[in-house]
Every structure is written in structure tokens, then in C-alpha cells.
Write an enzyme that holds these catalytic residues in place. Structure first.
Site, short mmCIF file in Angstrom:
data_model
loop_
_atom_site.label_atom_id
_atom_site.label_comp_id
_atom_site.label_asym_id
_atom_site.label_seq_id
_atom_site.Cartn_x
_atom_site.Cartn_y
_atom_site.Cartn_z
N LYS A 51 0.84 -1.19 0.00
CA LYS A 51 0.00 0.00 0.00
C LYS A 51 0.88 1.26 0.00
O LYS A 51 1.97 1.24 0.57
CB LYS A 51 -0.88 0.03 1.25
N ARG A 91 -9.85 -11.94 3.02
CA ARG A 91 -10.67 -13.07 2.58
C ARG A 91 -9.90 -14.39 2.68
O ARG A 91 -10.51 -15.45 2.85
CB ARG A 91 -11.18 -12.82 1.17
#
Length: 484
Positions: A260, A334
Site C-alpha cells: 500500500k 478473505r
């Protein structure tokens, strides 16, 4: 590591004017004349245009005449017809934020009607705890005592339990990642279990490997901090059905090799808000001794770009045997939930997961509403109803078979991204759906409401304690539905 307020909550039938408090907070409806101890003052302020009692409007009065309290705070409640738990919670939180900038001993809040005791009490708890967990000089001072004047005494146990749970969740989310990582989070969970009466089992790396949790372990590979899975078991109805709660617990998310940028990473200590909600909600359920069984599963990892980090193109095998092509290491939540949900689905047929999963959900719904996806319409409505009654917000998103192609892979059973700009939140839900077996399941994407980037009238910047109140309501509903 955690600084939990010790504020005591009680109800009182004393007349507001007679209570010798540091502050007396009086709620005023915008569309009704005030009949309280300072009705004349309120009328005068209204006539002068200095106070309209719109929602969250605050007017402090120092050295007020006619009341025993040292200071008076008029709290706008808005329209009476629009009153609900969410509105009263926010009003009480705004009042608390105003009066706790200095040390105070006792705050009295005149509850506008007994049915709002829970909203006012827990809302006040929300507002008397700030995010400055490491400041040498505190900017928020929780009062020693809160008196809910005219409140329903029968609601006090729930006020106290939800307040403590809310404080725990917010402290966890606000804790710096140098202090809160998978191992220390698991210690906090074990301590909470011992204190309030639920069992906690913690799996280390070797146990996770033995339990075939390859997807979760892959996310943790790049970090020097080992992964943990914490299992919370509360048994309030021996032999009865089990409510499964699964929480995403990425204690810091750098994005892994899909790193990021700084602006996107700075608040990523909050990526464990789902696990914080499950732990805190389970604590409240246990403290209230609700007649329900709860299985909480906390998937705890750091996502870092170390030399052993998961790579793009890797294919992982999850606990249920399904394979996953990794196309973005920043879609890691996830991956850890895949194994956690697979385990939970082996032990119950009713599941809810909580995860700060996608920025796409914030694009769709903003920062105050969770996205709700489900494989069972009736169970979805039950969970949505509980969220609404708790004074929180969620909105249903579709999850039908027409979206299956979002996670289609050429080399594995599925890929971990949607493969494009569209339907990102739904792609996350479709991915998780592959790991719930035959269970009735709800996915709550809480990326927006779990963390406030800036303060507002009723919220401090930082962790919000999102979904703690909803979990208590879900547990109550689950128990009530079954017994009914």
C-alpha cells in the site's frame, strides 16, 4: 496495554434539579415544549434563537439557577417522531464528548423516556472514551459515575456489559500495532474469557498447519509475528444450537508485496476491527449470561512484505480443500477468513462474519453503513433486523450466481480478487461464500463504519466499536427465535 474506563453506571429516580452532579445533561425535543427543571430558560433560549434542540445541538450553562448541579448541558434530541436507539445513542455520545474534556466525578443524564435507557447509557459510554491512548497528557477523562435519571433499572446490566465491550473493542482498534499483534491479541482474548466466563483456545503455527489452514498461514508468512487463531466458546444453553461469529483480525496490513502507499497504510492498525467486535461482543454476551451458545473464531495475522511473503501467482489450499490463485496480496482478509469460516461451518449452521474487507464497500455505501451479503434471505433479514435494533446500519448487497464469474480463475478453483474495477465488495462476498459449506451465512463488510478518519459531533477519530451492540442483539435474537 489497554486502558479501559472504570465509569460506574446507575439509575436514579431523583428529580434532575436536586442531583448534586458536576454536570446535568438534559435532553430536549425540537418539536415539544420542555417541561424540565429549566423549562423557562429553554423557552427563553428558543425565543432568542440560541437553541433549537436540533439533533446533536449542545448548549452549556455554567452556574445554572434552579438546579443543584454545577453545570448544565442542554442536549438537542431532534424530532420526537424520529427518536430511535441510533439517534439517542449519538446524542448521548455528543454530550459525553463535551463534558469529559476535564476531570469530573459525577455526570447525571436525564433520560427522556425509560425506553431510551440503553441508548443513552451506551451512547454516553461511547463518548467518554477518547482515542489518545498514548498521549502523556490525556485529552479525555471518563467520569467516575454516570447517573441515568429516570432510567429503567432493569436495563443497567446490559448498559454496563455493552459499555465495557464497546470500550474493549475501541481500545483494541486504537492500540498501536507495535503493541497489538496476533500473539498479544490472543492474550487479551484469553484474559477476557477468564474474566467473564467463556473458554478461549489459541492455536499456534504448528496447530494451524495440522488443521490444514494453509490460506491463513500464507498471509502470515511475510511477518516476523506468527499467526494465531483464537476460538471463543460461550455455553449459555448446553446442548442447544450454536451462533458462529467469525472476525477478521489483520493486526496490521501493509498490503504485503502488493504494498500500500503511505496514505493507504497509515490507519491499517484498524484491519482487525472485525475480530475486536467478535471478542468484545462475546464478552458482553457472557457477562449478561444470555441463554445462547456462541462460537467465536478470530483469525489473527500481520500482512507484511518479508522475504518469505506470499507472492502473486501463488496457489494456496484452504482447509476445505479448495485452491486459490493469489493475484493481489492486499486482498488478504478473505484468505484468512476462508480457513476460519471453513472451521466454523463444521461446528454450526448459522454464521456471521465481520470484516474490514473492501474499500469498494465504502465507495458503494459510504463510511457509516456496513455492506451485508448472505446466502440465505431469511437469515440475512434476521441479522439485518438485529443490526437495526442495535442502532447500527447495514445495507443488503446482491450475491446471486450472476456474480460467480468475478472470482473465476484459470489455474485454481478461484482467485482472490474480482479482476477489475466493478463489484469489488460483492467479489469479496462471493469468495467467502465458497467456504461456508451448508451453513446459513451473513457477511458484514464493516470497512466504512469500523474506523473514523476524523471526529464528528458524536464520534472521535479512530475505532468506533462498530457491531459490538449488534452482536449482543444477534445473540438475544438467536436465543429468542429458538425458544419461541
Amino acid at each position: 496495554m489497554l486502558n479501559i474506563p472504570s465509569t460506574q453506571f446507575n439509575t436514579s429516580i431523583e428529580a434532575p434539579a436536586t442531583v448534586p452532579a458536576d454536570w446535568l445533561a438534559l435532553g430536549v425535543w425540537a418539536d415539544e415544549p420542555d417541561t424540565g427543571p429549566v423549562a423557562g430558560l429553554v423557552s427563553e433560549l428558543r425565543e432568542r434563537g440560541d437553541f433549537s434542540a436540533k439533533h446533536l445541538e449542545l448548549v452549556p450553562i455554567f452556574n445554572p439557577a434552579g438546579v443543584a448541579a454545577q453545570r448544565l448541558l442542554l442536549v438537542g434530541l431532534g424530532q420526537r417522531a424520529g427518536a430511535n436507539r441510533a439517534a439517542l445513542h449519538a446524542a448521548a455520545a455528543a454530550a459525553a464528548r463535551h463534558v469529559t474534556g476535564k476531570k469530573v466525578g459525577t455526570v447525571a443524564f436525564s433520560v427522556p423516556a425509560p425506553e431510551f435507557t440503553l441508548a443513552v447509557g451506551v451512547g454516553f459510554a461511547q463518548g467518554c472514551q477518547g482515542p489518545g491512548v498514548r498521549k502523556t497528557s490525556p485529552t479525555r477523562f471518563a467520569p467516575g459515575h454516570v447517573l441515568l435519571l429516570g432510567g429503567n433499572a432493569a436495563d443497567l446490566p446490559r448498559v454496563r456489559a455493552e459499555a465495557r465491550a464497546l470500550w474493549l473493542a475501541r481500545e483494541l482498534v486504537n492500540a498501536p500495532p507495535c503493541d497489538l499483534y496476533p500473539e498479544t491479541f490472543a492474550v487479551v482474548a484469553a484474559d477476557a474469557g477468564r474474566a467473564t466466563g467463556f473458554d478461549v483456545e489459541v492455536w499456534d503455527e504448528s496447530r494451524l498447519a495440522a488443521e490444514r489452514m494453509g490460506s491463513l498461514l500464507a498471509v502470515a508468512r511475510g511477518s516476523a509475528r506468527p499467526a494465531r487463531l483464537a476460538l471463543l466458546r460461550y455455553t449459555g444453553d448446553p446442548g442447544g444450537p450454536v451462533l458462529g461469529l467469525v472476525g477478521k483480525g489483520v493486526t496490521f496490513d501493509s498490503g504485503g508485496l502488493s504494498l500500500k502507499p503511505t496514505d493507504g497504510m497509515v490507519d491499517m492498525k484498524c484491519d482487525m476491527a472485525g475480530a475486536a467486535a467478535v471478542l468484545a461482543g462475546t464478552q458482553a454476551v457472557a457477562e449478561l449470561k444470555l441463554p445462547v451458545n456462541v462460537l467465536g473464531v478470530l483469525a489473527l495475522v500481520e500482512n507484511m512484505p518479508g522475504g518469505k511473503a506470499m507472492m502473486l501467482g501463488d496457489v494456496l489450499k484452504a482447509r476445505n480443500g479448495k485452491t486459490i490463485e493469489v493475484l493481489n496480496t492486499d486482498a488478504e482478509g478473505r484468505l484468512i477468513l476462508a480457513d476460519a469460516l471453513s472451521f466454523a461451518a463444521e461446528h454450526t449452521d448459522r454464521l456471521v462474519d465481520f470484516a474490514t474487507l473492501t474499500g469498494a464497500c465504502m465507495v458503494a455505501l459510504g463510511t457509516e453503513t456496513a455492506g451485508l451479503m448472505t446466502n440465505d434471505g431469511e437469515w440475512g433479514e434476521t441479522v439485518l433486523g438485529a443490526v437495526t435494533r442495535a442502532g447500527e446500519r447495514a445495507w443488503k448487497l446482491p450475491l446471486d450466481a450472476s456474480y460467480d464469474g468475478l472470482i473465476k480463475s484459470k489455474v485454481a478453483d478461484m482467485r482472490n480478487t474480482g479482476g477489475g474495477r466493478w463489484g469489488g465488495a460483492i467479489a469479496g462476498g462471493k469468495f467467502l461464500e465458497q467456504f461456508v459449506g451448508q451453513a446459513k451465512w451473513v457477511h458484514l463488510d464493516i470497512a466504512g463504519p469500523a474506523f473514523a478518519e476524523s471526529e464528528s459531533a458524536a464520534l472521535d477519530a479512530g475505532g468506533t466499536g462498530c457491531m459490538v451492540r449488534s452482536i449482543v442483539e444477534m445473540a438475544r435474537t438467536f436465543s429468542g427465535e429458538r425458544s419461541g
